[in-house]
Design a protein around this motif. Sequence first.
Motif, PDB file in Angstrom:
ATOM      1  N   UNK A 452      51.725  14.842 -22.624  1.00 22.30           N
ATOM      2  CA  UNK A 452      52.987  14.716 -23.340  1.00 22.30           C
ATOM      3  C   UNK A 452      53.583  16.081 -23.655  1.00 22.30           C
ATOM      4  N   UNK A 453      52.728  17.047 -24.001  1.00 25.24           N
ATOM      5  CA  UNK A 453      53.207  18.398 -24.302  1.00 25.24           C
ATOM      6  C   UNK A 453      53.839  19.028 -23.067  1.00 25.24           C
ATOM      7  N   UNK A 454      53.191  18.885 -21.915  1.00 28.73           N
ATOM      8  CA  UNK A 454      53.770  19.380 -20.662  1.00 28.73           C
ATOM      9  C   UNK A 454      55.079  18.643 -20.356  1.00 28.73           C
ATOM     10  N   UNK A 455      55.091  17.341 -20.597  1.00 27.90           N
ATOM     11  CA  UNK A 455      56.279  16.543 -20.317  1.00 27.90           C
ATOM     12  C   UNK A 455      57.460  17.020 -21.153  1.00 27.90           C
ATOM     13  N   UNK A 456      57.210  17.292 -22.421  1.00 25.25           N
ATOM     14  CA  UNK A 456      58.275  17.777 -23.293  1.00 25.25           C
ATOM     15  C   UNK A 456      58.829  19.105 -22.778  1.00 25.25           C
ATOM     16  N   UNK A 686      66.694  14.782 -23.131  1.00 29.18           N
ATOM     17  CA  UNK A 686      65.940  14.945 -21.882  1.00 29.18           C
ATOM     18  C   UNK A 686      64.449  15.078 -22.153  1.00 29.18           C
ATOM     19  N   UNK A 687      64.090  15.775 -23.231  1.00 18.66           N
ATOM     20  CA  UNK A 687      62.685  15.891 -23.616  1.00 18.66           C
ATOM     21  C   UNK A 687      62.116  14.533 -24.008  1.00 18.66           C
ATOM     22  N   UNK A 688      62.885  13.804 -24.800  1.00 21.96           N
ATOM     23  CA  UNK A 688      62.430  12.482 -25.246  1.00 21.96           C
ATOM     24  C   UNK A 688      62.216  11.564 -24.048  1.00 21.96           C
TER      25      UNK A 688
END
Length: 721
Positions: A452-456, A686-688
């Motif tokens: 999730x951290x990478x995705x954000x 976009x992050x969400x």
Amino acid sequence: MGSKWRKAKLALGLNTCLYVPQTAEESSSPSPNRVVASRHSDAVSSSSLLSPTGVVSERRPTTPTPSSSGLKTGTKSSKRTCAICLTTMKPGHGHAIFTAECSHSFHFHCITSNVKHGNQICPVCRAKWKEVPFQNPASDLSRGIPRINPVNWPQDDAWMTVLRQIPPPRVDVSRPITSLFHTPESAIFDDDESLDNHPDISMNKASVEDQTSNNNCIGIIEVKTYPEVPAVKRSSSHDNFSVLIHLKAPLTSARQNGSRIPVSQNSRASVDLVTILDVSGSMAGTKLALLKRAMGFVVQNLGPSDRLSVIAFSSTARRLFPLRRMTDTGRRQALQAVNSLVSNGGTNIAEALRKGTKVLVDRNSKNAVCSIILLSDGQDTYTVSSPGGIHPRTDYQSLLPISIRRNNAAGLHIPVHTFGFGADHDAALMHSISEVSGGTFSFIEAENVIQDAFAQCIGGLLSVVVQELNVTIECVHQSLQLGSIKAGSYKTSMMTDARMGSIDVGDLYAEEERDFLVTMNIPVDESSNVMSLVKVRCLYRDPITKEMVNLNEAGEVTIKRPEVVGQLLVSMEVDRQRNRLHAAETMAEARVAAEDGDLAGAVSLLESCRRVLSETPSAQAGDRLCVALSAELKEMQERMGNRRAYEETGRAYVLSGLSSHSWQRATARGDSTDSTSLLQSYQTPSMVDMVTRSQTILLGNPSPRRTLSSVKSFPAKARPH
């Protein structure tokens, strides 16, 4: 007989959520009873599955065993005892049972605890296993519902689906990664894959031109200004008068058209991304498995015009492959390289950074956006002699190559977004690297948050709509001078006569917001009813069209100058940002006190700040930012409760908060799985979207979103004393 047996297994599987591996009959093998399964990664497979009712059902081993002539049943296990906890194993009593390839059975939770550090030996017969059980750290243990991470379920994980479809890696994966590090390597990394004459990219460029001709290109920055109060009495002066400048980046062209297209399509600026991954000995087991999964997610969400290079490091560093476009072929090769990683050795962050920087500096062609992601769970054992300290920029200056330091003479802008993994990383080092380069520092306390951290992070990088943004503030009234420009870590400058100042903002993600406070002294003015204070101008580059956009009249701030002024309310927007800046300054002061050994003083500073915030107009009006800031300050107090708590998590938590506030950009914070977040101040849409996609893939189906925190507090945990 084989087909009937297969149908029976499928029926049982549907009713009990069993995973049914492909049989030898379906693989053109004559034996109907042999179970065939492939292991494509040391992100090892599990032996249980969460059913729709939340009950963990039993799953059989997927590797062939010499002693079995077919699938085992659970009836024999009911009379056995677990060799680890020595209690009876009874199916259906809330405990999954794992049967190893050597035929010995254990409670699933017992054996996952036993092997979580990489042990692959049976506790009973000492046989070496090829597959071991692995419990997904996304387990909701607080409610007693474990969620299992099944590597061999393609329908549950897009990353492993791809791995099942690709041929075996060309590299010899049995060879330790350290041996790969010592093979000859090019002196110059100018072998990046060309961006020219590529059909996908040409098509995307054409679509951008069409969008431009249809006035659907990326829009302009929204600028708003707010004076502290709307009026100042003519015969009075006002010192340290505050003006808030609020900026909001435009939407992506996809959102402007009212639709959401995948980020892999080039409706935004393409990215050159280098990921620098720690594969030292401390990353063995679960950490490395989760890192591979997270990298798989990154690879799958880059588009054909984006390029990726991976640097793996332990005692030394090695470029696994050059900058390569993430076409189908590029993704396949990237996944093969990531899947080949094994862990051992020390931690040489300095060499890894030099090599990662070299990839971007030496490249022949350049995408509009470039960045480095650095993840490590340890401390540099080769360059830094004394980790920690209150002056990290000085201590760690040598770690970051001069060519990518912010505001360097070469003019390069390559932010390094750092991720400190676990309780043993050097948070001061990681924060310093990000701060000096213009990136962010995220603290990954819980292992399940890494993807999730990478995705954000990539959710932001894949949505850059503004580059090289510079904001100019110019005084209009002839007697006015600027007092200060409060912009966090952004570089500010002011003319010698204090009549003009500027802020070097740089890149903005789609719909990202920035708030800057400018102070000035308002003089007495008997000449007019309205007074013009300052004008705001913005100059920036559109990353798609490459054109400079000049907003000469972005905003002008005026106030009234009546003869008599009644009771005036302070602007809520200005008061809110004052609170944010005050909280960030207090966090920095508390961190210095804690590093000096004065934890009591640090806690007192944080408590005093909370008290002051609670008395401000915006807090009393129930402003959500103020509520979140108060909760964050309280969390920091608890993480500074004693020296051990501060060393393990407090320092990293505070530094990730400082990084977030100073850049006004989202970072992962601590155990970022709490779903009761009060506010996600710095997260962009976009992050969400990207984090939601990550969690959907991880769990196999949509579920309530775990939130990555930027400005929030988490439920208090029991602290060691």
